[in-house]
Enzyme design. Structure first.
Site, PDB file in Angstrom:
ATOM      1  N   GLY A  39     -37.159  -1.909  12.629  1.00  0.00           N
ATOM      2  CA  GLY A  39     -36.359  -1.295  13.676  1.00  0.00           C
ATOM      3  C   GLY A  39     -36.244   0.205  13.470  1.00  0.00           C
ATOM      4  N   PRO A  40     -35.649   0.901  14.426  1.00  0.00           N
ATOM      5  CG  PRO A  40     -34.942   1.527  16.528  1.00  0.00           C
ATOM      6  CD  PRO A  40     -35.066   0.353  15.648  1.00  0.00           C
ATOM      7  N   PRO A  41     -34.621   4.026  12.766  1.00  0.00           N
ATOM      8  CG  PRO A  41     -35.496   6.057  12.059  1.00  0.00           C
ATOM      9  CD  PRO A  41     -35.576   5.072  13.178  1.00  0.00           C
ATOM     10  CB  VAL A  44     -30.591  -0.167  13.591  1.00  0.00           C
ATOM     11  CG1 VAL A  44     -30.980   0.682  14.786  1.00  0.00           C
ATOM     12  CG2 VAL A  44     -31.823  -0.542  12.771  1.00  0.00           C
ATOM     13  N   GLY A  45     -29.033  -0.035  10.385  1.00  0.00           N
ATOM     14  CA  GLY A  45     -28.397  -0.865   9.356  1.00  0.00           C
ATOM     15  C   GLY A  45     -29.329  -1.791   8.612  1.00  0.00           C
ATOM     16  CE  LYS A  46     -35.224  -0.072   9.221  1.00  0.00           C
ATOM     17  NZ  LYS A  46     -34.568   0.985  10.003  1.00  0.00           N
ATOM     18  CB  THR A  47     -30.913   0.201   3.755  1.00  0.00           C
ATOM     19  OG1 THR A  47     -32.158   0.790   4.112  1.00  0.00           O
ATOM     20  CG2 THR A  47     -30.753   0.231   2.249  1.00  0.00           C
ATOM     21  CB  SER A 106     -46.792   1.250  28.264  1.00  0.00           C
ATOM     22  OG  SER A 106     -46.368   2.351  27.490  1.00  0.00           O
ATOM     23  CE  LYS A 164     -42.519   0.772  26.099  1.00  0.00           C
ATOM     24  NZ  LYS A 164     -43.756   0.310  26.772  1.00  0.00           N
TER      25      LYS A 164
END
Length: 788
Positions: A370-372, A374-377, A693, A736
């Site tokens: 996911g984008p930076p 967003v809470g992945k770590t 696209s 998008k």
């Protein structure tokens, strides 16, 4: 020990025999015992088996589970199946990325297969349940039950493979049949012996067989314990050299020698005798200590050998954290630390639930993409807290040397283990939650490809014997729960992606960001800056205005920075003596944060000719992409600017060809394409852009320029255009749409193939945007151009 009530056991009434006509699931080298409320995980990969499971799910959720006689045989018939199986209920079915299907079943009753009534598209059989034979001697049943339960308790205490919950279930069994099945299911019984237990109808006879098996298992466990005690007490033959070394050390100390090497050997020997290490590691350490002892003083090899032995002693070869999985507590931990992310939380909770029921489950390799921001770590930390495991993190951003993963060989000066082994020593346990952060940022150069070194680390079939060049001994990583993070999988090798379960984490909506700010960011920033809610508070309008006009991101990092800036200003005011409570409203933000950085809504002030608003996906989430077209007199030349890639340039040529071929249908008249020059420009020229696209966006701007018809200012679109005017499906629709929602646009044109993706959008986003489903380019033109 709890006494088994004989009356409760021997008077248990087995239901009358029943007949069944159900789908049949053949399984390999495994037996499902009829233990109510106990789920057994099964992995299936045959199409017939999957069809049988799906057939049961759409009817009664029940099926017949029967073992096949030859586990390695792929194509089987009715003659290859045992005649005794289990009636089971399907609890959950999950299709895994590697093509196999995981299913959780609950065994209900023993059944006898009477006839195979169907073999395609899946097996279906008629069966009759097998009632348990009534006991003829109550005293024998009572004594066998007590004896088995006593041995099973002892085995639970001595073996790490049997959980305490399984002993509690056995202790509370209400019949000899249930007791025997619970114990059989908990033990790692060989396949054929397990089938023999299933086929034994009389419960007391099953208890006799289990008593024999438990006695043999305890004898093995006791022997292993004796061997371990011998190692710890230095009585084994492998400790002979070590004892002589310690005696020599004691003599040297007696005469006053203070040699550093001797003291190191003594310290290493003490640690070896007190710790728990595999036999091959004990042998290796003793060998290295012998070499160390024989080296002359001052040798440069002494430090190299000492460091190596210290690494071997520090690694958690047999140390393991004890998991404490509480489903409700784990759910509370995840909800308390992260807002939203329901799909990710559900996947984690599914793993924890199955892990609680079966310790034999292999740990999955989860990859949060996911984008930076967003809470992945932070999700990895929350998973570790929920499982009561240690958490270690390794950042892979910019790693280009394969030795960073596998370590350097000891022949090199300054050699050391790779990051995997270093993190395992830091964790001090063999089963931590291990996060490999930014795995998509690995590089490749002349020093090797570190991504290929990770293939062994992240493969459950291989990582039980991970090889580090420095350690030179295989290390078991199979108990580690690996969690990886990435912004995109496009740069990652396909083989590496195939080993991981990809969990997409999209950007946040405005309402989700506002809730995150209220629940997490603001309290955290107040605490970090020594403030309280009495010193500083925020209105809902102020939070929304910060999100809309001071940040433009998929995550919440910039939002956190703006809130921190406001907290610093308030802390400065308090230091100057302003102790009054202050609430920040929308009107005071300009004074505190300066002029707005962004305008909410990328829409123009009015409908524009020859300009259409597209949207594309980046590693940072969705971004808006305006497309401008200029048509002038010339010689049919086509110019494309804005740092577009080859695929997007092809989309521009396709849009021009389509417009030329369908000029009459599109209302383009009095234009000779051979005498016109076309210039297509995509602003933000310093940013590279690529992808198909943007096809319908370019075509819309081109048609608008040729017909002098404005494009609606509140509309954006995405979709690939073919020469026949078909609008094809694109990727990343959710990111998008979120970008369009952040910009305040009201109409979104998307391909028909992406219609199903709308179900993944939050309800507030779907209700605020009008979605137009397009099949042909004519549908796009009718919706995008003003006056249509």
């Amino acid at each position: 020990m709890t006494h088994i009530n004989l009356n409760d056991i021997t008077n248990f009434e087995e239901p009358e025999a029943e007949e069944y006509d159900l789908p049949l699931l053949p399984i390999r080298a495994n037996v499902v015992f009829p233990v109510p409320e106990m789920l057994t995980p099964l992995l299936v990969n045959r199409e017939k088996s999957v069809a049988a499971i799906e057939s049961s799910l759409i009817s009664t959720r029940q099926l017949l589970v029967v073992a096949q006689r030859e586990p390695d045989k792929e194509d089987i018939s009715s003659d290859d199946l045992f005649s005794i199986g289990t009636l089971a209920t399907v609890s959950r079915m999950l299709k895994l990325p590697d093509g196999t299907t995981s299913v959780l079943v609950e065994g209900l009753r023993r059944v006898r297969i009477e006839n195979i009534v169907q073999e395609a598209p899946h097996f279906r059989a008629s069966a009759r349940s097998i009632p348990n034979v009534a006991e003829t001697n109550n005293n024998v049943a009572e004594q066998l039950g007590e004896a088995v339960l006593t041995l099973f308790k002892k085995a639970t205490e001595m073996s790490e493979q049997i959980e305490d919950d399984e002993y509690v279930r056995a202790m509370n069994a209400n019949s000899p049949a249930t007791l025997s099945d619970v114990v059989a299911a908990a033990l790692e019984v060989p396949f054929l012996k397990a089938q023999q237990l299933l086929e034994t109808e009389q419960p007391s006879e099953r208890l006799r067989q289990l008593h024999t098996m438990l006695s043999e298992e305890l004898a093995i466990l006791e022997r292993q314990q004796d061997l371990q005690d011998e190692i710890n007490n230095k009585l084994g033959e492998t400790q002979h050299d070590l004892i002589l070394t310690e005696q020599m050390t004691a003599i040297i100390d007696e005469i006053g020698d203070s040699d550093t090497t001797t003291r190191d050997i003594r310290e290493f020997s003490e640690r070896l005798s007190k710790g728990r290490y595999p036999k091959h590691i004990v042998d290796r350490i003793n060998k290295e200590l012998g070499r160390l002892n024989s080296m002359p003083p001052g040798s440069p090899e002494i430090n190299v050998l000492s460091n190596y032995v210290e690494w071997l002693l520090d690694l958690p070869w047999r140390k393991r954290s004890r998991e404490s999985i509480n489903i409700d507590q784990a759910q509370d931990v995840l909800n308390r630390s992260h807002h939203g992310l329901d799909e990710v939380k559900d996947r984690v909770m599914e793993y924890l639930a199955v892990r609680k029921l079966s310790r034999k489950l292999r740990s999955p390799i989860l990859c949060f993409v996911g984008p930076p921001g967003v809470g992945k770590t932070s999700l990895g930390k929350a998973i570790a807290d929920a499982m009561n495991r240690k958490f270690v993190r390794v950042s892979l951003g910019g790693v280009r040397d394969e030795a960073e993963i596998r370590g350097h060989r000891r022949t090199y000066i300054g050699s050391m283990p790779g990051r995997i082994i270093q993190a395992m020593r830091e964790a001090s346990t063999s089963n931590p939650v291990f996060m490999l952060d930014e795995i998509d940022k690995l590089g490749v150069d002349f020093r090797g490809d570190p991504a290929t070194a990770l293939l062994e680390v992240l493969d459950p079939e291989q990582n039980n014997a991970f090889s580090d060049h420095y350690i030179e001994e295989s290390f078991d990583l199979s108990k580690v729960l690996f969690v990886t993070t990435a912004n995109s999988t496009k740069r990652m090798p396909a083989a590496l992606v195939d080993r991981m379960e990809i969990v997409q984490i999209p950007g946040y909506t405005e309402s989700e960001k506002a809730n995150i700010a209220k629940q997490f960011l603001i309290p955290d920033q107040l605490r970090q800056h020594g403030l309280s809610s009495n010193h500083l508070s925020f209105s809902s309008a102020a939070i929304s205005h910060i999100i809309r006009c001071y940040t433009r991101e998929a995550g919440v990092r910039e939002l956190e920075r703006q809130l921190a800036r406001l907290c610093r200003r308030r802390a400065f005011a308090l230091a100057e003596g302003d102790g009054q409570s202050k609430k920040i409203g929308k009107g005071s933000l300009r004074k505190q944060l300066g002029s707005e950085k962004f305008r909410f809504g990328e829409a123009e002030e009015q409908d524009e000719v020859a300009m259409a608003m597209g949207v594309f996906q980046t590693i940072h989430g969705g971004e808006l992409m305006p497309v401008e077209v200029t048509v002038s007199k010339g010689s049919g030349r086509l110019t494309v600017t804005g740092r577009v890639g080859d695929v997007m340039q092809e989309s521009v040529r396709a849009a021009q060809t389509y417009s030329r071929a369908n000029a009459k249908t599109l209302g383009i008249s009095n234009h000779n394409f051979d005498k016109l020059d076309f210039h297509v420009h995509i602003p933000a020229g310093a940013t590279p852009k690529e992808g198909a696209s943007a096809g319908i966006t370019i075509a819309t701007a081109l048609v608008s320029a040729l017909t002098n018809t404005p494009v609606r200012k509140d509309t954006t679109m995405t979709g690939e255009l073919t020469l026949q005017g078909r609008v094809l499906k694109t990727e990343g629709l959710k990111d998008k749409v979120l970008a369009a929602h952040r910009a305040g646009l009201k109409q979104f044109i998307l391909p028909k193939g992406n219609k199903r993706d709308l179900d993944t959008l939050p309800q507030d986003v779907r209700s605020s945007i009008n979605f137009v489903i397009a099949t042909k380019m004519q549908d796009v033109v009718l919706s995008a151009l003003s006056g249509n």
